[in-house]
Design an enzyme around this catalytic site. Structure first.
Site, short mmCIF file in Angstrom:
data_model
loop_
_atom_site.label_atom_id
_atom_site.label_comp_id
_atom_site.label_asym_id
_atom_site.label_seq_id
_atom_site.Cartn_x
_atom_site.Cartn_y
_atom_site.Cartn_z
N ALA A 152 1.25 1.56 0.42
CA ALA A 152 0.84 1.17 -0.91
C ALA A 152 1.33 -0.24 -1.19
O ALA A 152 2.08 -0.81 -0.40
CB ALA A 152 1.43 2.12 -1.96
N MET A 153 0.88 -0.81 -2.31
CA MET A 153 1.20 -2.19 -2.63
C MET A 153 1.50 -2.35 -4.11
O MET A 153 0.77 -1.87 -4.96
CB MET A 153 0.03 -3.09 -2.19
CG MET A 153 0.24 -4.55 -2.47
SD MET A 153 1.66 -5.22 -1.53
CE MET A 153 2.22 -6.48 -2.66
N GLU A 154 2.58 -3.08 -4.38
CA GLU A 154 3.16 -3.15 -5.73
C GLU A 154 2.58 -4.22 -6.64
O GLU A 154 3.28 -4.69 -7.56
CB GLU A 154 4.67 -3.38 -5.58
CG GLU A 154 5.08 -4.79 -5.08
CD GLU A 154 5.33 -4.90 -3.59
OE1 GLU A 154 4.77 -4.08 -2.83
OE2 GLU A 154 6.07 -5.81 -3.17
N GLU A 176 6.84 1.84 -5.32
CA GLU A 176 5.98 0.76 -5.83
C GLU A 176 6.30 0.46 -7.28
O GLU A 176 6.33 -0.69 -7.70
CB GLU A 176 4.49 1.11 -5.66
CG GLU A 176 4.06 1.50 -4.24
CD GLU A 176 4.49 0.53 -3.17
OE1 GLU A 176 4.64 -0.67 -3.45
OE2 GLU A 176 4.69 0.98 -2.02
N1 TRP Z 1 4.97 -4.41 -0.13
C1 TRP Z 1 4.40 -3.16 0.24
C2 TRP Z 1 5.47 -2.10 0.02
O1 TRP Z 1 6.41 -1.99 0.73
C3 TRP Z 1 3.92 -3.01 1.63
C4 TRP Z 1 2.98 -4.00 2.20
C5 TRP Z 1 3.27 -5.19 2.74
C6 TRP Z 1 1.62 -3.82 2.47
N2 TRP Z 1 2.19 -5.73 3.34
C7 TRP Z 1 1.17 -4.91 3.18
C8 TRP Z 1 0.74 -2.81 2.16
C9 TRP Z 1 -0.14 -5.02 3.65
C10 TRP Z 1 -0.56 -2.92 2.62
C11 TRP Z 1 -0.99 -3.99 3.37
O2 TRP Z 1 5.45 -1.40 -0.91
ZN ZN Z 2 8.00 -2.06 -0.77
#
Ligand code: TRP
Ligand code: ZN
Length: 882
Positions: free
Chosen positions: A269-271, A305
């Site tokens: 997932a992505m925050e 997230e």
């Molecule tokens: N920052 C995200 C997390 O740890 C993860 C993440 C980093 C990500 N690069 C990504 C998710 C590329 C999808 C695609 O929560």
């Molecule tokens: Zn993270």
């Protein structure tokens, strides 16, 4: 595809940008094949920067359609443009200026899933780490922060939902058939946190009232028809928001918080600020289709997230070398959340199992790197278990060293001092040094030195002086690029357990610092002496896994059994059972290799069965006690010249012996742990299911085991019991008619549910033995195998490579050759996914020599390919080096 440029980025080269970005204004005209993006950027020159300095923006596979400076078209001589960069010269000297850029991109053709892409008809973005530059030319680095205004224009019928970061400004009809929506995010953020989603999606809505009584709208967007399956995620979100207020004093800051679930996603997932995008695997759940593990993962990732809103978004990273500043810290926070929601000890056991299974091998192999690296070739490859999980352990050690209240004070100072900034690991550590008055210089080596420290311990009791002396020695192994290591500051939680199970209170301690039940190992060699110990104690060391180390402590089986029976720290009890089991499993692997009969110490069998039957212990713990160290745990312990077939055969032999000795215990557990009442996905219900299914897996070793598992499968009414029974059947009896029947039933019943089908593929991909490869190849031809969907690829090819030690490591090397072909096939479409799956070979050097040679050949075959991505090129090069 961006092919490998071989360029290395160094931490030491960091310097701020020449131009300060004041604000960003983006207008998207969405079209599946030709999306037009108008980017307006307002910059000013940073104080002290030369007037002649050009502005250089990043791009990736971009085409520039138009370019204006303060509304005027730029003459050809004033700029240079390539797909990877845009350079503008002749900028105003002292006033802010506006750069307008128009790019046209093709979301439909974006198979990397970085930048703007389409998944199941939905437009969606992924910008971390360097995906934003695939949308427009931009200073795409995390220390460039600005407020964003976003306008989205799209066909109304196909895209009723138009979302971006921040608060909703307004929207309406645009021109024939199109409508628009505008969003404003007032919190300055780096481009990697930008997000846009558009499409036809269903929504679940709720609200949360914050600690200062602000009402926040919560929305989870899913495919139509899946709304009911988002209920658990919504509940987890509200609990996360509450917990972050109570535990860390962190309140949510926008009017709305949104989550979108998509089915094609490279990671979990992505925050993105106010608009998290999730792999739907970590959103969708109901009892019929989700396992207890799925529920636990959803709870943890929703929390993770959400927690990034403060650790990552409000305070972000100065550069990508600081990745652990947000990831390690946020994993620590989600671990603490789950520990509070569930059983702390059981959660800790699961964390340590995961750390040892994933991070320890990384730290012991060719991909080892510090939690805070100093150089990289491809940043995508540094979203590692070292940055995340070891990063979390380092944060946890700070909390252990400082104590809960001082740690909290350090976090408060960090939030206060760095809010709105792009910070560094040094900034973070300085806050804890300041509030505690402690010098954390030596401790900081945890960020800089790679490799799992090895601590050797021995204890001696002297009856005459009633003293106990603990001798410790530490060694940090050499890792790529780091041959010489300095001693670490290692916090070791300990207890001296007396005969009656009580814990001794020493009269005095000498030899080093001890605070509470934590001793501080800071030197290479250090002896701690405890006085006033009336009788020989049993030492329990590194309780609750206070430090992420390998411990070499030759304790007698009787002492380990004593810890397993009496330690007040449940984690330590589990650890003692593991330490009892490992020598047996190692001996069994040797015996299997030499063709000798396999035997097992009674002390182990007795201790395991005693823990399993102990009704004063929670079922989830008892299930953990019964789950022997895995084949990769044994391989790691052996450390080299590993034969996966022997390890497997030896472990199977031990399990069979335990199954036989414990048959009546397992019968009882299988009966008494059955559910009475309605299904609940909570920790208590999950614990009972785990213990019952563990009993089932042992019972399957007895006469009629296949029928027993088939019956359990047929009578199961939830996905946990169903997949556990199916796994027992398929893994123990792969060729039995009952297995084929159950696999077919499962396929028919869930043929329209992609997430459940992933489980069907994984169960078959992990059936041990030489027949695995042919099975995988056949499954790749199955109509339900979708080679473009990352979850499906991971469930079949990833599971085979990561979780089928005997099948993948076939003695003839065909598993490696197969993987090499798959990597080369996936790489042109999705380099991130290819590189990630390739890391399954990170421990190839610890294989016995025939397999190691074959593994090397497969890696060389990949390396020789003329068109590798930067992602795969970097991994394969590091794996072959040295
Ligand atoms: N920052 C995200 C997390 O740890 C993860 C993440 C980093 C990500 N690069 C990504 C998710 C590329 C999808 C695609 O929560
Ligand atoms: Zn993270």
């Amino acid at each position: 595809m961006r092919t490998d440029t071989g360029q290395i980025v160094h931490l030491a080269d960091y310097r701020p940008t020449d131009f300060v970005l004041e604000r960003v204004d983006l207008t998207f005209e969405l079209d599946p094949a030709a999306t037009r993006i108008e980017t307006r950027l307002i910059f000013h020159r940073r104080d002290g920067v030369d007037f002649g300095q050009a502005l250089v923006l990043d791009g990736d596979e971009l085409t520039l359609a138009e370019l204006r400076l303060d509304q005027n078209e730029l003459p050809a001589g004033q700029f240079d443009v390539t797909p990877e960069s845009l350079t503008i010269r002749g900028l105003p000297e002292s006033v802010p200026f506006e750069v307008t850029i128009i790019t046209i991109i093709n979301p439909e053709a974006n198979t990397q899933l970085m930048g703007l892409y389409r998944t199941n008809g939905v437009y969606c973005t992924q910008c971390e780490a360097e995906g934003f530059r695939r949308i427009t030319y931009f200073p795409d680095r995390p220390d460039v922060l600005a407020p964003y205004t976003i306008t989205i224009i799209a066909d109304k019928a196909a895209n009723p939902v138009l979302l971006s970061n921040g608060n909703f400004l307004g929207g309406g009809n645009y021109d024939e058939g199109r409508h628009f929506a505008a969003w404003f995010d007032p919190f300055p953020k780096p481009s990697y946190l930008f997000a846009l989603v558009a499409g036809d999606l269903g929504v679940v809505e709720d609200t949360f009232t914050t600690m200062s009584e602000r009402e926040v709208t919560l929305k989870i967007y899913v495919e139509h028809g899946k709304e009911a399956r988002a209920a658990y995620a919504m509940d987890a979100l509200k609990r996360s928001m509450k917990w972050d207020e109570e535990r860390f004093g962190r309140e949510y800051d926008l009017d709305i918080f949104m989550i979108v679930a998509v089915s094609d996603f490279n990671m979990g997932a992505m925050e993105n600020k106010g608009l998290n995008v999730f792999n739907d695997k970590y959103v969708l759940a109901d009892p019929e289709t989700a396992t207890d593990q799925d529920y636990a993962n959803i709870e943890a990732i929703i929390a993770h997230e959400y927690f990034h809103n403060w650790t990552g978004n409000r305070i972000t990273c100065r550069d990508w070398f600081q990745l652990c500043l947000k990831e390690g810290l946020t994993v620590y926070r989600d671990h603490e959340f789950s520990a509070d929601m569930r059983s702390r000890a059981v959660k800790r056991i699961a964390e340590v199992r995961h750390l040892k299974a994933e991070q320890f091998p990384e730290d012991a192999g060719p991909l080892a790197h510090p939690v805070r690296p100093t150089s990289y070739r491809e940043i995508n490859n540094f979203y590692t278990t070292t940055v995340y999980e070891k990063g979390s352990e380092v944060t946890r050690m700070i909390a252990t060293l400082l104590g809960r209240d001082t740690f909290k004070a350090g976090m408060d100072l960090y939030f206060e001092r760095h809010d709105g900034e792009a910070a560094t690991v040094e900034d973070f550590v300085a806050c804890f040094a300041e509030v505690s008055g402690r010098d954390l210089t030596q401790f900081s080596r945890w960020y800089h030195q790679a490799g799992t420290p090895m601590v050797t311990a021995s204890g001696a009791y002297d009856a005459a002086s009633q003293s106990f002396t603990l001798s410790l020695e530490q060694m940090v192994p050499a890792t790529p690029g780091q041959s010489v290591k300095e001693p670490m500051h290692i916090p070791l939680s300990f207890a001296l357990i007396l005969d009656n199970g009580s814990i001794a209170e020493p009269a005095s301690v000498s030899g080093g610092e001890v605070s509470g039940d934590v001793l501080h190992l800071t030197e290479r060699k250090q002896d701690f002496t405890f006085t006033g110990i009336a009788a020989r104690p049993v030492l329990s060391l590194n309780r609750s896994f206070s430090a992420p180390i390998n411990l070499d402590f030759k304790q007698a089986p009787a002492d380990l059994a004593h810890i397993a029976r009496h330690d007040s720290d449940l984690f330590a009890r589990w650890q003692a059972l593991t330490d009892l089991a490992l020598p047996n499993l190692i001996q069994a692997a040797r015996d299997a290799r030499e063709g000798r009969a396999i035997s097992c110490d009674d002390a182990l069998v007795t201790a395991l069965l005693e823990a399993a039957a102990d009704e004063t212990l929670e079922p989830a713990f008892r299930a953990q006690a019964l789950a022997l160290p895995s084949e990769s745990d044994i391989a790691r312990e052996l450390g080299g010249n590993n034969d996966p077939d022997a390890i497997h055969a030896g472990r199977q032999g031990i399990i069979a012996l335990i199954a036989k000795a414990g048959s009546s215990v397992f019968e009882t557990l299988f009966a008494t742990m059955a559910r009475n009442g309605a299904f609940t996905p909570d920790a208590a219900g999950a614990g009972r299911r785990a213990l019952r299914n563990s009993a089932l897996s042992y019972l399957a070793y007895a006469e009629g085991g296949a029928q027993r598992a088939a019956d359990a499968f047929a009578s199961s009414d939830n996905m946990t019991d169903m997949t556990q029974a199916l796994t027992v059947l398929a893994h123990r009896f792969p060729d039995d008619a009952l297995t084929h029947e159950a696999l077919d039933t499962f396929l028919q019943r869930f043929s329209d549910n992609a997430l459940v089908l992933d489980k069907w593929f994984t169960i078959q991909a992990t059936i041990p033995g030489d027949a695995a490869l042919a099975r995988i190849k056949a499954l790749m031809d199955h109509p339900q195998f979708v080679g473009t969907n990352p979850n499906r690829v991971r469930s079949l090819i990833g599971s085979f490579a990561f979780s089928n030690p005997t099948g993948f490591n076939r003695a003839d090397g065909e598993g490696y050759r197969f993987l090499a072909q798959q990597i080369l096939a996936i790489d042109p479409r999705n380099p991130q996914l290819a590189a990630r799956i390739l890391t399954s070979m990170r421990s190839w050097r610890s294989l016995e020599s025939l397999r190691a040679d074959l593994a090397r050949s497969a890696l060389v075959e990949i390396q020789r390919s003329p068109k590798l991505s930067a992602d795969v090129g970097d991994i394969v090069e590091r794996m072959l080096k040295g």
